[in-house]
Structure formats: structure tokens, C-alpha cells
Enzyme design. Structure first.
Site, PDB file in Angstrom:
ATOM      1  N   SER A  96     -11.362  38.641  27.155  1.00 27.05           N
ATOM      2  CA  SER A  96     -10.048  38.973  26.607  1.00 27.05           C
ATOM      3  C   SER A  96      -9.908  40.495  26.474  1.00 27.05           C
ATOM      4  O   SER A  96     -10.144  41.208  27.449  1.00 27.05           O
ATOM      5  CB  SER A  96      -9.877  38.242  25.281  1.00 27.05           C
ATOM      6  N   ASP A 218      -3.527  29.864  31.091  1.00 28.94           N
ATOM      7  CA  ASP A 218      -3.968  30.711  29.977  1.00 28.94           C
ATOM      8  C   ASP A 218      -2.743  31.487  29.515  1.00 28.94           C
ATOM      9  O   ASP A 218      -2.227  32.348  30.232  1.00 28.94           O
ATOM     10  CB  ASP A 218      -5.075  31.671  30.453  1.00 28.94           C
ATOM     11  N   HIS A 246      -7.742  29.920  27.074  1.00 25.27           N
ATOM     12  CA  HIS A 246      -8.114  31.326  27.114  1.00 25.27           C
ATOM     13  C   HIS A 246      -9.620  31.543  26.963  1.00 25.27           C
ATOM     14  O   HIS A 246     -10.102  32.661  27.166  1.00 25.27           O
ATOM     15  CB  HIS A 246      -7.358  32.072  25.996  1.00 25.27           C
TER      16      HIS A 246
END
Lengths: 270, 394
Positions: A96, A218, A246
Site C-alpha cells: 500500500s 482493489d 487490498h
């Protein structure tokens, strides 16, 4: 001092290999999120896991609201850990927002890193003209409000507790429920630094080869974002996963491990 | 309870029950959930759980809640904003826990709509953000004030050091002038005629005046910078006035003035707290001023009072007042407050009519306040002035 930075970022090390593999957790989490995939690499690599400033078991007093308003500060922290442990030829695994933190760190000291594995990355989350990041500014303000509401009554998230995983007895270790126990002020600051960042200009400077792991469906990093990254990031390889959501390293650890091992076994793109 | 009864119970429950599988698909949702979200019966089964969430809630789910459920296997008291089929939002408080059923890993949610609680939390959040902003502003102001305070302290120190240095630099040659003038006056360098003697006396007088001026400036600077020590003890005002009267008697007599001490208030009721030496300095200054500004043949009276405390400066139930009243030229009402400012001398003419640097009253008031008291003035132009020292009772 070298010991200070390791304590400050709750650095843990495991594995019997020599080449370092440095795991950087993403927004909303801490290093515990790697527990489903890290065992697969312990025989071949020296695993190093950290908690970003103010997250997990790190020293919350290290978090500086002004300094950590930019992802550069997080990159500096990562480089400080690398220097303290004298890590060379590092494989940097970033999830991320930590994918961009990895990019920033690699741009500053490219000679220290051999490869990057970027899971669910995004160079910019907010739409900008023709660029589709996936979100409008008010979406992020809505997220911040959700976080605020949950920190009002979220006392049990901040209270440490010991939990076990009965369906995974092979893990054999107790999990301290410090996951998501980020200080609410830190969490808000990290959210703002993450979602209002724009690292598109940093991509072209990258000299370290990378693997982009892109999930299907996602919402945080949609397919178009992964494709943009692959176009702009020199030496990148893109793999679109079957996993949704995610956090494929948590929801689909086997697929994630397989893709990572496959990438590491092949010569890097230059 | 039969399966049918269980289903009916769940359907009529005043909260939503939703079960999802490991792919985050809805396996079951009770009637309350369908009604809240505006779906026909059975329409929710098979949909993705995230489709029930507003966009910010989806981000929160993917970054916080879903990882937490995978690691901790439960979550409690989570606020989420659901998205109804109409697009309208519904705030819910949610508990969730995971379980294993055969080969499947499932998550059960219980959700309660929280309209009033949400309004209450809105207010709380607004108040907190306001408090955060106010705190940030106060912190900035505090920093600014700290910097200003440090700068002022630095300037004050610099001023004191400058004054101390300058006073030494000025005193040394002035003392030399005074000394050599005295040598000349004494005729040590040769005889001195009357005219020369007059000149030498004038030189000495002015030298003394300059030395006094330097001392007063230095005094005021020390008082203002708080470097003066006070030896606070019990003082008896009548005795104090009686002790300084002899020092001033020659000037009083020379000008034909009358000085009276009013002893009508018993001495034993007038014990005050103060520094005796500094009070003597204040009284000498007030009486000197009274003499200076009262014409020949005039009157100066010193009287005393004990009154309940009214001043904010004085921490005591009663206050001792020492009034020095003269029948002098008086002070215009518009200039009364200014008499305590440094270097001010009230004069109706263009030239200074009286000697002095104008520091005596400024110093006296600072000394009085340093002792926990105060110095004030009243006056009638052409009739005279009264200067009052107030001190706390002992």
C-alpha cells in the site's frame, strides 16, 4: 544511536538466509500483517520487519506530526534502520503506501537495494485531470471521519490482549493484539500523508527493478493505477492477481508467496 | 427452538444479522437488514459485502477492518456508514466475529442503526476539532509570547548591563572632577579669589547633581529589572517619619516651611509590613518633593490611617496609609497620573523650575509596590497635593 532506531521502530529479525528482505507494512496495519507469508521466506532470506513511526509497537513519541506529514520522513526512517543494521542488497517489500515509501527510499540510496516488491501500490490516490487515482478529496475526508468515529469508542483496540489462531496451529505463536492500535492522532496524520500524497514524479527516477502485485477489485489501488505504475516505473513487472481486496498477503497468502518466489527466482528486468 | 423459530426470531430482531464467507460474499441477511438497506427479501444473498458500504467505509474495511478480522478474528463497536439501495446513508455500530463451519471460514456481523448516537458523536467530533484547533492556536501564541519574553528579558539584561557600565564610566570622571575641584577650592594649587570660589562651588554642585542623577537612573533600572532585594519586616510608620525628619530639618527651616506629624491615630494600631530602609528612602523622597513644590511659609503634614484593604495590589485585610500632604502649587488633574512616569516633572512653564531628574516618584512607587504596597496621589491645582503610601498591616 543504532539500538535506539531498532527499538523505536520495533524491528524484528528472523530467518536463516543472508540476503535481507525488508517488509514495510501499509496504512492501517503493523508488521503482524506479514505473518501469513513471511514464514515462506525464512529459510532463504534474513527477514527484517518494522513498524512505522506511531504504528503497532513502535515508540509513539517518535511520531512527529510536522515531519511525518510527508512520506519522505517515513523513507528516512527506513534508511535509518537499513544503516543501523548495515543492510545491503536488500529486497524491499512494501504494501500500500509503503510501496511509495519504498520507492522514495530506493531513489535516495539505490545502491542499497536489489529489488522491490510493491503490493497494492498507488502513486496518487486522488483523481487529477486525466489521471484516475480512484478517489475524490471528499472520499478521503469521509474516511478520516470514519476513523475519528471509531477512535472515539475504540478502547478495546488500544488495550493489549493475547489472542491465538486455532485454525492455524502451525504458526504456534501468540498474537499480541496490537494490530491497528495506532494512536488516533498518528492514524489521522498517516492517513492524510498517505491519501494526499502525489509520488508520480518519483517513479521515473527509480533505478531498482520491481514487481507490482495488483489485486482484482482493489478499491484502494484499482487496476488502472497498477497499469499506470507499470508504464511509468522503469524495470517494473506487473502481475494481476486472482485475489481481491487490498491485502492479498493476508487474504490470499499462497498466491502472493508464489508470485513473489517466481519473481525472485528470475533475473530482474533492467 | 426449531430452525423456523430461530429464523423468525432473527428476522424480527431489532438489529441486522449478516453472515459472509471468506470471499466476502453475503450468505445470509435477516429481514431487518433487508428493510434497513431497502432491498426486497432475499436480494442481499450473493452480493458482495462491500457493496453495502459507503465509499469511505469500503476504504476503512479494506485497510483496517478486514485485516483485523483476518488476524484477530473479531471486531467490536465499529462505526460504519452503510449505503442503502436508494443511495442514502445509514450509520451503524457493528460487532463481528469469525467462525469455522466445516471447511468454510465465515464472519457474522451484528449491526445496529445509530441515528441519535451519530448526531451526538457529530457534536463530540466538532467539539474535539474545535478544541484541537484552539490548542494549536494557543500553542503558537505561547511560542510567540515565549520568544517575545526571551527577547524582552535579553533587552532588559542588556539595558541593565549598559547602565551599570555607563554609570561606572560616568562616575569615574565625575569623581575626578569633584576631587580636583575640591583641591582647587582648598587653594592647594594657589590662592582662589571669591569669584573663582563661586565658580568652583557651582561646579561641585553640578557634579553632585550629575552623580545623584546617575544613581537614580541606576536605582530605577535595578528596581524595574527585579534585582532589588527587600528585607520585609514590621515597621512603625510614626517612628519612621520621626527618624527622617532630622535629615530634612535644615531645608525645611531654610525655606520657612512648617512640618507637622499627626499622631492622633494610636501608634500600636499602625504596625505595617515593609522594608524599613527603603521606606525611609520613599519618605525622604516624598518630603523632599513636598518641600520643593511648596512656597516659603507653606505647610507639610504627615498623617496616618488604618483602613480595610480595597487595593488589588495589597494582600491583607487592612492597609496602613501614610499621607504626605503639602500646601504647594498642586498638579493639574490631567497630569496627575504622569507624575509617576520616569523623567516627568510637572511644570507650567517652558523651563524646568525645579531641580531633579524626575525619577524620585517612579522609584518610590516601584519600591512601595515591591513591598506589597502602593503609592498614589491626589491634588488640587494651586492648593496642594497629597501623596499616600499604602502598606499591608503586619
Amino acid at each position: 544511536m543504532a539500538t535506539d532506531v531498532l527499538v523505536r521502530h520495533a524491528v524484528t529479525q528472523k530467518g536463516t538466509g543472508t540476503q535481507p528482505m525488508l517488509f514495510l507494512h501499509g496504512f492501517g496495519c503493523d508488521q503482524n500483517m506479514w505473518r501469513f507469508i513471511s514464514p515462506a521466506f525464512m529459510d532463504d532470506y534474513r527477514l527484517v520487519l518494522i513498524d512505522h513511526a506511531g504504528c503497532g509497537a513502535s515508540d509513539v513519541s517518535v511520531y512527529d506530526a510536522e515531519r511525518h506529514a510527508s512520506l519522505d520522513a517515513y523513507a528516512s526512517d527506513v534508511l535509518e534502520v537499513c544503516a543501523a543494521l548495515d543492510l545491503q542488497d536488500v529486497i524491499l517489500v512494501g504494501h500500500s503506501v509503503s510501496a511509495m515509501i519504498a520507492v522514495l527510499a530506493a531513489n535516495r540510496e539505490p545502491e542499497r537495494f536489489s529489488r522491490m516488491i510493491l503490493i497494492g501500490p498507488s502513486a496518487r490516490y486522488i483523481d487529477d485531470g486525466a489521471y484516475v487515482g480512484g478517489f475524490a478529496r471528499e472520499d478521503i475526508e469521509g474516511l478520516l471521519e470514519t476513523m475519528d468515529r471509531n477512535f472515539i469508542g475504540w478502547a478495546n483496540f488500544l488495550a493489549p490482549a493475547i489472542m491465538k489462531n486455532p485454525d492455524r496451529p502451525e504458526l504456534g505463536e501468540e498474537l499480541t493484539a496490537s494490530f491497528c492500535s495506532t494512536d488516533p492522532v498518528v492514524a489521522r496524520g498517516f492517513a492524510r500523508a498517505t491519501f494526499f500524497a502525489d509520488n508520480r514524479a518519483d517513479l521515473a527516477l527509480v533505478r531498482v527493478p520491481s514487481l507490482i502485485l495488483q489485486c482484482s477489485d482493489d478499491i484502494i489501488a484499482p487496476l488502472s493505477v497498477g497499469e499506470y505504475l507499470h508504464r511509468e516505473l522503469p524495470g517494473s513487472t506487473l502481475r494481476v492477481m486472482n485475489a481481491t481486496g487490498h491485502c492479498p498477503h493476508m487474504s490470499a497468502p499462497e498466491e502472493t508467496i508464489a508470485l513473489m518466489q517466481d519473481y525472485l527466482a528470475s533475473p530482474p528486468r533492467t | 427452538m426449531s430452525r423456523g423459530n430461530v429464523d423468525r426470531t432473527l428476522d424480527h430482531a431489532p438489529c441486522c444479522f449478516v453472515t459472509i464467507d471468506d470471499e466476502r460474499r453475503i450468505l445470509y441477511a435477516n429481514a431487518t437488514a433487508h428493510t434497513l438497506l431497502g432491498y426486497d427479501a432475499g436480494a442481499l444473498e450473493g452480493k458482495s459485502f462491500e457493496s453495502l458500504l459507503s465509499l469511505p467505509a469500503r476504504i476503512f474495511f479494506q485497510t483496517h477492518l478486514d485485516p483485523m478480522l483476518r488476524l484477530h478474528r473479531r471486531a467490536d463497536e465499529i462505526f460504519l456508514l452503510l449505503a442503502k439501495q436508494s443511495g442514502e446513508k445509514a450509520g451503524v455500530l457493528m460487532n463481528a466475529s469469525t467462525r469455522v463451519e466445516g471447511e468454510a471460514s465465515l464472519i457474522d456481523f451484528v449491526m445496529l442503526e445509530v441515528k441519535e448516537r451519530q448526531k451526538y458523536e457529530d457534536e463530540l467530533l466538532r467539539a474535539r476539532h474545535f478544541a484541537d484547533e484552539a490548542r494549536a492556536t494557543l500553542e503558537q501564541q505561547y511560542l510567540r509570547l515565549s520568544e517575545q519574553s526571551a527577547a524582552l528579558e535579553h533587552a532588559s539584561r542588556a539595558k541593565s548591563e549598559f547602565l551599570a557600565t555607563m554609570s561606572h564610566e560616568l562616575r569615574t570622571p565625575l569623581n575626578a572632577i569633584g576631587g580636583y575641584t575640591e583641591i582647587l577650592k582648598l587653594g592647594i594649587r594657589g590662592p582662589v579669589n571669591d569669584a573663582q570660589l563661586d565658580d568652583l562651588v557651582r561646579i561641585q554642585k553640578n557634579t553632585l547633581h550629575l552623580l545623584n542623577l546617575i544613581n537614580e537612573v541606576l536605582n530605577l533600572s535595578r528596581i524595574e529589572s527585579g534585582t532589588v532585594d527587600y528585607d520585609i519586616g514590621v515597621i512603625r510608620p510614626i517612628k519612621l517619619v520621626e527618624s527622617v525628619e532630622p535629615l530634612l530639618r535644615p531645608q525645611i527651616d531654610a525655606k520657612g516651611l512648617r512640618l507637622a506629624i499627626d499622631r492622633s491615630v494610636p501608634d500600636e494600631t499602625l504596625f505595617a509590613r515593609g522594608d524599613e530602609e527603603k521606606m525611609q528612602q520613599v519618605l525622604v523622597n516624598l518630603l523632599s518633593n513636598a518641600m520643593k513644590f511648596t512656597n516659603a511659609g507653606g505647610n507639610i503634614t504627615v498623617s496616618f490611617e488604618r483602613v480595610p484593604t480595597s487595593s488589588e495590589c495589597i494582600r491583607s485585610t487592612d492597609t496602613i496609609l501614610i499621607h504626605v500632604r503639602d500646601s504647594g502649587i498642586g498638579i493639574p488633574a490631567s497630569r496627575l497620573n504622569a507624575v509617576f512616569d520616569p523623567f516627568v516633572q510637572i511644570s507650567s512653564g517652558l523651563t524646568r523650575t525645579h531641580e531633579g531628574a524626575g525619577l524620585g516618584l517612579a522609584i518610590s512607587r516601584d519600591l512601595a509596590r515591591g513591598m506589597g504596597g502602593d503609592l498614589t496621589a491626589t491634588s488640587t491645582l494651586g492648593e496642594g497635593s497629597t501623596f499616600t503610601v499604602a502598606l499591608p498591616t503586619a
